[in-house]
Design a protein around this motif. Structure first.
Motif, short mmCIF file in Angstrom:
data_model
loop_
_atom_site.label_atom_id
_atom_site.label_comp_id
_atom_site.label_asym_id
_atom_site.label_seq_id
_atom_site.Cartn_x
_atom_site.Cartn_y
_atom_site.Cartn_z
N GLY A 53 0.80 -1.21 0.00
CA GLY A 53 0.00 0.00 0.00
C GLY A 53 0.84 1.26 0.00
N TRP A 54 1.92 1.27 0.79
CA TRP A 54 2.74 2.47 0.91
C TRP A 54 3.65 2.66 -0.29
CZ3 TRP A 54 1.53 6.18 4.01
CH2 TRP A 54 2.41 7.27 4.14
N LEU A 55 4.14 1.55 -0.84
CA LEU A 55 5.01 1.61 -2.03
C LEU A 55 4.28 0.87 -3.15
CD1 LEU A 55 8.45 0.90 -0.32
CD2 LEU A 55 7.55 3.12 -1.06
N PRO A 56 3.33 1.52 -3.81
CA PRO A 56 2.42 0.83 -4.73
C PRO A 56 3.07 0.28 -5.99
CG PRO A 56 2.02 3.21 -4.74
CD PRO A 56 2.96 2.93 -3.62
N ASP A 57 4.31 0.67 -6.28
CA ASP A 57 4.99 0.11 -7.45
C ASP A 57 5.64 -1.24 -7.15
OD1 ASP A 57 4.36 2.24 -9.16
OD2 ASP A 57 6.05 3.43 -8.41
N THR A 58 5.53 -1.70 -5.92
CA THR A 58 6.10 -3.00 -5.57
C THR A 58 5.04 -4.10 -5.72
OG1 THR A 58 5.51 -2.83 -3.21
CG2 THR A 58 7.61 -1.86 -3.91
N HIS A 59 5.52 -5.35 -5.64
CA HIS A 59 4.65 -6.50 -5.82
C HIS A 59 4.92 -7.51 -4.70
CE1 HIS A 59 3.76 -4.95 -9.85
NE2 HIS A 59 5.07 -4.74 -9.97
N ASP A 60 4.10 -8.55 -4.65
CA ASP A 60 4.31 -9.58 -3.63
C ASP A 60 5.70 -10.19 -3.75
OD1 ASP A 60 1.80 -9.19 -2.56
OD2 ASP A 60 0.88 -10.85 -3.66
N ALA A 105 -5.57 1.40 12.88
CA ALA A 105 -5.52 1.03 11.47
C ALA A 105 -6.92 1.07 10.89
CB ALA A 105 -4.91 -0.36 11.32
N GLU A 106 -7.03 1.48 9.62
CA GLU A 106 -8.32 1.51 8.94
C GLU A 106 -8.19 0.74 7.63
OE1 GLU A 106 -9.70 5.47 8.40
OE2 GLU A 106 -9.74 5.94 10.54
N PRO A 107 -9.17 -0.10 7.29
CA PRO A 107 -9.11 -0.86 6.04
C PRO A 107 -8.93 0.05 4.84
CG PRO A 107 -10.91 -1.64 7.43
CD PRO A 107 -10.39 -0.39 8.07
N GLY A 108 -8.03 -0.36 3.95
CA GLY A 108 -7.78 0.41 2.74
C GLY A 108 -6.78 1.53 2.88
#
Length: 313
Positions: A53-60, A105-108
């Protein structure tokens, strides 16, 4: 050249925790001496950052390859705090933490639970009082950096009663754009009587100059301390995690202009790799002070300054 010295509390000289373990926890109070100037990280709290979520250009697959950056909950561990800069009797803060509050924490949401509240105790542990602080220099005006400047002192009044609030001129001029990230008009109105805007290259404290580093916010700012041939760059939220050192294209979800942020981040990493330079990353887990060095894989990486054998000349 003056030697970089670390001052990290009782027991640190006996056993420095493994680098990998330090990436998974927020930092405690840590200090460095550069010439006659002392800089100290003052913990206030912590936030959990969702890696995807914080680094959206990354992947699993990215995080399967970099598990050393993730804590037991699967998040990036990030501290929240401030940098105390001391020169003789004078003292200045860079940023002001999150303040005495907590949010779940909040979803999303790209970040999880966040809390503050320890900054004044950290300041006391460093041997200073809020009244000693002549200025609070903000890297930017997000709420996890405004912190204690927007909460009243016990009994009323400002916590840092003697301090000017230093804000980059472009950040203050475009402050209305920060509402999307939680900085309200009321918060800014309360700051306004004490704000003094600063310009790129301006010296605000002995050896400490402003360096505009936009992208995360319109007027995001670094502060560069130069003394005795050494340099420290406090780069705010230009980088949120040491993993970005090797991957400067990875912008944060909260970056105002991701492309601009990535461009300035590349330039910053080049500067951090120069001889005699140490960086300060306020959210950099328990490796807030470090140096950029090229490892065997040919990529730049972050090395904690207190475990690196001095700054090369």
């Amino acid at each position: 050249m003056t030697t970089l010295q670390s001052d990290n509390g009782a027991g640190d000289a006996c056993a420095v925790p493994p680098h990998g373990e330090r990436l998974r926890r927020p930092s405690r109070l840590r200090s460095l001496h550069l010439g006659e100037t002392k800089v100290t990280y003052l913990p206030d709290g912590a936030v959990q950052l969702s890696p995807r979520g914080w680094l959206p250009d990354t992947h699993d697959d990215t995080w399967a390859d970099h598990p050393e950056y993730l804590d037991d909950t699967g998040n990036l561990a990030a501290g929240i705090g401030a940098l105390l800069v001391e020169h003789g009797d004078r003292a200045l803060l860079i940023d002001a933490g999150f303040g005495p509050q907590a949010l779940p924490a909040e979803p999303g949401n790209p970040h999880g639970a966040i809390h503050g509240g320890a900054l004044l105790d950290s300041l006391t542990a460093a041997g200073r009082t809020p009244q000693d602080i002549e200025a609070v220099a903000f890297t930017h005006l997000h709420i996890d950096h405004l912190g204690w400047t927007r909460h009243p002192a016990p009994g009323g009044g400002r916590v840092f009663s003697q301090a000017d609030y230093l804000v980059a001129q472009p950040e203050w001029a475009q402050r209305h754009l920060l509402h999307a990230h939680g900085t309200t008009a009321d918060m800014l109105k309360a700051l306004a009587p004490h704000v003094r805007t600063v310009t790129d290259g301006q010296e605000i404290f002995p050896g400490l100059r402003v360096q505009f580093l936009p992208g995360h916010t319109p007027g995001h700012t670094a502060y560069v301390l130069t003394t005795d041939g050494q340099r420290l760059i406090a780069f705010g939220d230009a980088l949120h995690s040491p993993v970005q050192i090797a991957h400067p294209a990875w912008s944060a979800a909260s970056d105002h202009d991701p492309a601009q942020a990535a461009g300035f981040r590349r330039r910053l990493i080049t500067e951090l790799a120069e001889p005699g330079t140490v960086g300060f990353g306020v959210h950099f887990a328990d490796v807030v002070f470090g140096q950029v060095r090229q490892d065997e894989d040919g990529r730049p990486h972050w090395h904690p300054a207190d475990t690196w054998p001095g700054i090369p000349t």
